[in-house]
Scaffold this motif. Sequence first.
Motif: not given
Length: 291
Positions: A101-104, A155-158, A163-166
């Motif tokens: 849900t945190s990814l579009n 796990g891959q989505r996380q 990666a987005r946070a970094l």
Amino acid sequence: MTATQLLEVDRLVVEYPGRGFRAAPIRVLKEVSLSIEPGKTLGLVGESGSGKTTIGRALLGLAPVTGGKITFDGKDATHLRRAQRKRLSRDMQVVFQDPYTSLNPSMEIGAILAEPLVVQGISGAAAKARIAELLDQVGLPSDAIHRLPREFSGGQRQRVAIARALALSPKLIVCDEPVSALDLSTQARVLDLFLEIQRETGVSYLFISHDLDVVRHISHDVAVLFRGDIVEQGEAEQVTRHPVHPYTKRLLLASPVPDPDRQAVRRRERRALLDAEAAAREPETAGARDA
């Protein structure tokens, strides 16, 4: 704030309006104080409703700060305007609990990773190079940029969310229950990824969780939150293996373990601890009734 602290929260108070006409405000955080050094992880642990997520939201400007002070990288970050908050987002990012849900769901991974770069004015060849670097950093293939979030495991989505946070090379990442939606084996791999990234980049984490065993694995220091108050705080090894406060002991005994026999022992010990606390409260309750 001392020179060694990246983040310092001093007597933070968060209140929400009460329900009903003239209702008293609901105080969620009660003068909470904590700090994080550069390159270190503070584990913030507590059960649902303890206020731990509210601390993360207050740091990100998503919860109202009623009192106290937030100092980040030597600057007052308690009440920031929109433009100031945008500048701060380069140095403070977040990884949420649910990696889906945190990814579009309608955006390709490449576009998701490009978003924070574009917002900060980075585009074109520089953005493409940074995205490729991020995918490699979190262990995802380069062709992931053309795939949708639903094509990946939890796990891959996380990993995509990390990666987005970094993307903007932040100094601090608020990690809000980032592994609680994953199975145990995937949890371990994602936690190892967090540790590896910290060793490589020197990023700091505020790692929010309800699980003391998870917090022990990743944290340098631990703060235990109970009903808006920090009831125990110290080095991770001490707090997670030799807790002093009864609430911390209950949290430790509530953490799941893979061994059924050990789990059964933990359940019995936790039940005995709860019974002892209930018995200790009985004289107070009886005295109140007699009065």
